[in-house]
Design an enzyme around this catalytic site. Structure first.
Site, PDB file in Angstrom:
ATOM      1  N   HIS A  71       0.868  -1.052   0.025  1.00 13.74           N
ATOM      2  CA  HIS A  71      -0.022   0.191  -0.102  1.00 13.74           C
ATOM      3  C   HIS A  71       0.996   1.154   0.048  1.00 13.74           C
ATOM      4  CE1 HIS A  71      -1.768  -3.376   2.213  1.00 13.74           C
ATOM      5  NE2 HIS A  71      -3.031  -2.904   1.434  1.00 13.74           N
ATOM      6  N   TYR A 110      -3.985   3.796   3.649  1.00 15.02           N
ATOM      7  CA  TYR A 110      -4.833   4.562   4.237  1.00 15.02           C
ATOM      8  C   TYR A 110      -4.285   5.771   5.112  1.00 15.02           C
ATOM      9  CZ  TYR A 110      -8.287   0.778   3.963  1.00 15.02           C
ATOM     10  OH  TYR A 110      -9.468  -0.105   3.567  1.00 15.02           O
ATOM     11  N   SER A 156      -7.586   3.321  -4.867  1.00 12.05           N
ATOM     12  CA  SER A 156      -7.529   3.660  -3.658  1.00 12.05           C
ATOM     13  C   SER A 156      -7.685   2.245  -2.701  1.00 12.05           C
ATOM     14  CB  SER A 156      -9.013   4.206  -3.285  1.00 12.05           C
ATOM     15  OG  SER A 156      -9.931   3.656  -3.294  1.00 12.05           O
ATOM     16  N   ASP A 157      -7.468   2.170  -1.405  1.00 12.53           N
ATOM     17  CA  ASP A 157      -7.944   1.039  -0.793  1.00 12.53           C
ATOM     18  C   ASP A 157      -9.286   1.167  -0.496  1.00 12.53           C
ATOM     19  OD1 ASP A 157      -7.619  -1.187   0.771  1.00 12.53           O
ATOM     20  OD2 ASP A 157      -5.964  -0.530   2.178  1.00 12.53           O
ATOM     21  N   PHE A 158      -9.859  -0.098  -0.007  1.00 12.42           N
ATOM     22  CA  PHE A 158     -11.283  -0.198   0.016  1.00 12.42           C
ATOM     23  C   PHE A 158     -11.807   0.553   1.377  1.00 12.42           C
ATOM     24  CE2 PHE A 158     -10.525  -2.796  -3.152  1.00 12.42           C
ATOM     25  CZ  PHE A 158     -11.404  -4.035  -3.491  1.00 12.42           C
TER      26      PHE A 158
END
Length: 269
Positions: A168, A213, A244-246
């Protein structure tokens, strides 16, 4: 796998032709996931696990643009009945890039068999916090190792015509505070410790990057003009796309879009 310059220009030209035919609404539609948090919770309530099917995003049926179909994870394909490979940190202990490349090939084949085309399991964060619950998802604590093994996985997966997503990006090294922690680093530490392995995977041809995040230098990574535009797209010449991250990966639509985010994945509404 790197695409040579001639084919890269050809693909770019074809993509621009398609985009030129789209309405504004169609362009915006390409930038979002199609599975909500409510749908996920409903699946869980009915006995279906996370990512039991490839999660779709974008696409344009009128112009023949296929959806992105996201499949996790670091131990292999989550969707369907698939091989569960050894945990990533164990694979990292082999120091065997050829083996990791072959694992990537197997994962790519299984993703295609289950209808997916985007693999979200190239985890290359640096595990700096002993309480980080996802340390087992990465190859180890050395940036060079993360870059070498991550690049091998990217090459294996993309050799099967599946997009590899590295994640990430960046500075994601803890669990409980990952949604609010503000990471700070001097320039040398940033480049030599935290970003070097991401650049290795970009140089290996990774076509997708997932933002983190956490915040970096006071800005959410999914909104960060510095990380996404200045470093990734301009300095490193990354010509893929950023997702994007979820759920909580994007906090502000305008900031994220201006900051370099390309697709906001599945959200809470």
């Amino acid at each position: 796998m790197k695409v040579n310059k001639q084919y890269r220009l050809s693909y770019t030209s074809r993509a621009q032709e398609i985009v030129n035919q789209m309405t504004l609404e169609e362009k915006v539609y390409l930038m979002s996931g199609k599975v909500s948090m409510e749908q996920m919770v409903d699946d869980f309530s009915n006995g279906k696990h996370y990512n039991w099917m490839p999660y779709p995003a974008g696409g344009n049926e009128r112009l023949g643009v296929p959806e992105m179909k996201f499949v996790d994870g670091p131990r292999g394909v989550v969707s369907g009945n698939s091989t569960c490979f050894p945990v990533t940190v164990a694979r990292g202990a082999t120091f065997d890039k050829d083996l990791e490349r072959r694992i990537g090939q197997a994962i790519g084949k299984e993703i295609r068999a289950h209808g997916g085309n985007l693999f979200g399991g190239v985890c290359i964060n640096l595990p700096r916090n002993p309480g980080w619950g996802r340390s087992q998802e990465v190859y180890g604590e050395d940036s060079f190792l993360l870059g070498a093994m991550g690049s091998a996985l990217v090459e294996g997966v993309q050799g099967e015509n599946v997009i590899a997503c590295i994640k990430h990006y960046a500075f994601n090294s803890m669990e409980n505070a990952r949604f609010k922690v503000n990471v700070k680093a001097d320039k040398r530490t940033e480049r030599e410790v935290y970003l070097a392995h991401f650049k290795d995977c970009v140089d290996a041809g990774a076509a997708c990057v997932m933002s983190a995040y956490n915040l970096y230098q006071g800005v959410h990574c999914g909104h960060s003009d510095y990380l996404l535009n200045q470093v990734l797209k301009n300095e490193w010449d990354f010509d893929g796309f950023v997702i994007s991250d979820f759920i909580w990966g994007v906090k502000d639509t305008v900031e994220a879009a201006n900051g370099g985010m390309d697709i906001e994945m599945c959200q809470a509404c």
